[in-house]
Design an enzyme around this catalytic site. Structure first.
Site, PDB file in Angstrom:
ATOM      1  N   GLU A  60       0.726  -1.280  -0.057  1.00 26.64           N
ATOM      2  CA  GLU A  60      -0.168   0.022   0.029  1.00 26.64           C
ATOM      3  C   GLU A  60       0.838   1.305  -0.006  1.00 26.64           C
ATOM      4  O   GLU A  60       0.520   2.299  -0.741  1.00 26.64           O
ATOM      5  CB  GLU A  60      -1.029  -0.020   1.296  1.00 26.64           C
ATOM      6  CG  GLU A  60      -2.324  -0.705   0.983  1.00 26.64           C
ATOM      7  CD  GLU A  60      -1.863  -2.196   1.112  1.00 26.64           C
ATOM      8  OE1 GLU A  60      -1.048  -2.806   1.688  1.00 26.64           O
ATOM      9  OE2 GLU A  60      -2.941  -2.881   0.992  1.00 26.64           O
ATOM     10  N   HIS A 129     -11.109  -4.881  10.619  1.00 30.18           N
ATOM     11  CA  HIS A 129     -11.685  -4.479   8.982  1.00 30.18           C
ATOM     12  C   HIS A 129     -12.760  -3.623   8.995  1.00 30.18           C
ATOM     13  O   HIS A 129     -13.678  -3.809   8.204  1.00 30.18           O
ATOM     14  CB  HIS A 129     -12.128  -5.804   8.498  1.00 30.18           C
ATOM     15  CG  HIS A 129     -10.773  -6.576   7.966  1.00 30.18           C
ATOM     16  ND1 HIS A 129      -9.789  -7.263   8.845  1.00 30.18           N
ATOM     17  CD2 HIS A 129     -10.413  -6.827   6.818  1.00 30.18           C
ATOM     18  CE1 HIS A 129      -8.767  -7.683   8.231  1.00 30.18           C
ATOM     19  NE2 HIS A 129      -9.110  -7.554   6.965  1.00 30.18           N
TER      20      HIS A 129
END
Ligand SMILES: Cc1ncc(C[n+]2csc(CCOP(=O)(O)OP(=O)(O)O)c2C)c(N)n1
Ligand SMILES: [Mg+2]
Lengths: 327, 334
Positions: A60, A129
């Site tokens: 990322e 998450h």
């Protein structure tokens, strides 16, 4: 008018903008061959090829920075994060590079880049998450932050985000991808920074954005059955925030509830309440109330997960409270 | 370290003079910066490049106008060699409106679009992915430009370095990554920070050509960089170049030159290999430089540096309206 999903609306926006401008490319994990973790980029690899729909390693920080570098020399990257939870690893590039480049270069290097992906909780994905990041990102001068709640807004705002000359953080919702709505066939844009009054009623304003728009609309339906009519102000863009739209609504209803997906402390709602108290103090008939996630990491088990999330009953209770009605 | 070839100095007197000029200008400029800092004309963090001038000088003049350079906060020397006018570098240091970043960046953030100088960056390792993205953009457009990305050896231990070089190796991007190994990251010796002292060998991990070179010898740097740039241009492939150098000054203006983390004896040992003196010696031996020529060059440079100072001193501070400018660009979408 065709009725399509939020996912397809985003897909159309990407496809149209990639057709319009060959500087636009999509990069991220699983965006190509896999068609996107949430299938937002379905068919794009086939249509535009590997140079413009780029599958990355799980890296990322690295690929966010690749986007920044490409934007610096004139391309228009759309960087997809599989979810914003993972974008935390890339925040140095979003915050220290993309948001600052124009300023610290004295205006020489604009940063036309979109960072997009699902934000907030889905179902039973638990703590790592299920997080809503808008207040983190909206804190940063140099970024725009967009959070559409409907397919129509998603398409028009993503197209504008891609055409914008600034770094735009585009927050989608996993739970929104399958939702449906009318989207015209002819091309259109929705300007960033403009709220939308999604529903009108004079008793109270619900100010919200993103996935919480659906919660607010559903709460409004139920309240209407009890004779309570609310404004639903969908901010659509969190930064820059359309404060005029907030003030116009609050000045009419004299009461407000701010509904957001994330946590309370230093949340978006805190900022909205501050704007309201500064500009609409004399218009208020009651203190503004906030609805938000419980101040805990998101749990897994169904019942306590539900208890942690902002929802329709909590929103209805808040509206009744600012109206001094029995819950 | 690979044995270095004896430089072929024949017939290259003009080039050598140019290289010497680059190095001397950086040195004298930064000596002046130190003076200005002591007088309070420059604020904040300020990192000098003194001792490392052969690195910028050995590499940047090899680039084309349409190539790119990106670097760290230790950026004054590289900016000047790339062609950012010394006046505008000094004005930036002074925080003035004529600075190359309009006084908004300071010592660590020199930018100049006119010469594709993509900035000094302040987060260790943070600009390495950005460089990789510029490489991606070059490939995307099918161009044959090159980007040179300078970094300190401490950045090599940073995740951004790994992520970037992996992508550059995987996708074959025209980036020349230059590790300026000056042996220390602030006060931490490389041996206390890195699992290997052979930084360049990390390139093998990424299927990337790599080399190590003596960074005090401008000819050696130039030779290695020539190969790396040619590779990027011809094949679009990246190189990891480790350049072994040494800073003759503290990490920043607030750091003592020696003391806690390195000894005076060590410093003195390395200062015997001052890159400027090494080049002067070569040129003198080849009969390319005499006292008069050197004096003339020093005088010319002193004038340039003084002019930079005077220009910066006369330049106004950014007006208060500038505070809110350049946060976002105006866009017409909608
Ligand atoms: C991510 C990050 N961590 C820490 C710092 C503080 N810092 C600035 S320079 C530096 C040392 C870097 O050393 P090196 O990369 O070898 O470059 P040099 O200063 O030797 O040129 C540190 C720790 C920083 N700027 N960024
Ligand atoms: Mg170092």
């Amino acid at each position: 008018m065709p009725v399509i999903t939020y996912r397809d609306a985003l897909n159309q926006a990407l496809r149209e903008e990639m057709h319009n401008d060959d500087r636009v490319f999509l990069m991220g994990e699983e965006v190509g061959l896999y068609n996107g973790a949430y299938k937002v980029s379905k068919g794009l690899l086939e249509e535009f090829g590997e140079m413009r729909v780029v599958d990355t390693p799980i890296t990322e920080l690295g690929f966010a920075g690749v986007g920044v570098g490409a934007a610096m020399v004139g391309l228009r990257p759309v960087i997809e994060f599989m979810t914003w939870n993972f974008a935390l690893l890339a925040l140095d590039q979003v915050v220290n590079a993309a948001a600052k480049m124009l300023y610290m270069s004295g205006g020489q290097y604009p940063m036309p880049i979109v960072f997009r992906g699902p934000n907030g909780a889905a179902l039973q994905l638990s703590a790592q998450h299920s997080q809503a990041w808008e207040s983190w990102l909206a804190h940063i001068p140099g970024l725009k932050v967009v959070s559409p709640g409907t397919p129509y807004d998603a398409k028009g705002l993503l197209k504008s985000a891609i055409r914008d000359g600034n770094p735009v953080v585009f927050l989608e919702g996993e739970m929104l991808y399958n939702t449906k709505g009318e989207v015209p066939e002819e091309p259109y844009l929705i300007p960033l920074g403009k709220a939308d009054l999604k529903r009108e009623g004079n008793d109270c304003s619900i100010i919200t954005s993103g996935k919480m728009v659906l919660v607010a609309m559903s709460a409004a339906d139920q309240l209407a059955k009890e004779g309570i009519h609310v404004d639903v102000v969908d901010l659509r863009t969190i930064r820059p925030m359309d404060t005029e739209a907030i003030f116009a609504s609050v000045r009419r209803t004299n009461r407000a509830v701010v509904l957001e997906e994330g946590w309370e402390v230093c949340g978006i709602g805190a900022q909205v309440v501050d704007y309201i108290q500064r500009d609409c103090f004399d218009d208020l008939d009651a203190p503004v109330i906030r609805v938000h996630q419980a101040d805990v990491p998101m749990p897994y088990a169904k019942a306590i997960e539900k208890a942690a999330k902002p929802d329709v009953p909590k929103t209805i209770a808040a509206v009744k409270k600012v109206m001094y009605l029995e819950a | 370290m690979a044995p270095k070839k004896k430089p072929d100095t024949n017939g290259n007197a003009a080039l050598h003079k140019e290289l010497l000029h680059h190095m001397l200008l950086q040195r004298r400029f930064e000596e002046k910066v130190a003076e200005a800092y002591a007088l309070g004309k420059i604020g904040g963090f300020c990192h000098l490049y003194i001792g490392q001038e052969a690195v910028s000088t050995g590499i940047i003049p090899l680039l084309r106008e349409d190539d790119y350079v990106i670097t760290t906060y230790r950026d004054h020397g590289q900016a000047i060699v790339r062609g950012v006018p010394p006046r505008n570098v000094m004005a930036e240091l002074f925080g003035r409106v004529d600075g190359c970043s309009k006084g908004k960046g300071g010592s660590m953030h020199m930018f100049d679009r006119n010469v594709n100088f993509l900035g000094g960056h302040g987060i260790v390792g943070g600009h390495v992915p950005v460089a990789t993205g510029v490489g991606f953009a070059i490939k995307y457009r099918g161009g044959d430009q090159v980007i040179v990305c300078f970094m300190g050896e401490a950045a090599v231990n940073n995740g951004a370095f790994h992520e970037s070089l992996n992508m550059a190796g995987l996708w074959k991007l025209p980036v020349v990554y230059v590790i300026e190994n000056n042996k220390y990251g602030m006060g931490t010796a490389e041996s206390r920070a890195s699992s290997t002292m052979e930084m360049y060998k990390r390139g093998d991990t990424y299927s990337m050509a790599n080399a190590v070179v003596d960074g005090q010898d401008v000819f050696a740097v130039r030779e290695a960089a020539t190969a790396a740039i040619a590779r990027a241009r011809a094949t679009g492939e990246a190189t990891l170049l480790e350049v072994r150098t040494y800073r003759f000054v503290g990490h920043s203006m607030s750091d003592a030159v020696s003391g806690t983390y390195r000894s005076k004896a060590e410093l003195e040992e390395y200062m015997k290999r001052d890159p400027i003196n090494l080049l002067k010696a070569t040129m003198t031996a080849a009969g390319e430089l005499d006292d008069a020529a050197l004096q003339a060059m020093e005088q010319e440079i002193a004038a340039v540096v003084q002019d930079a100072w005077d220009f910066a001193d006369a330049s106004p501070e950014p007006p208060l309206e500038a505070l809110y400018e350049d946060v976002l660009v105006e866009t017409t979408a909608g």
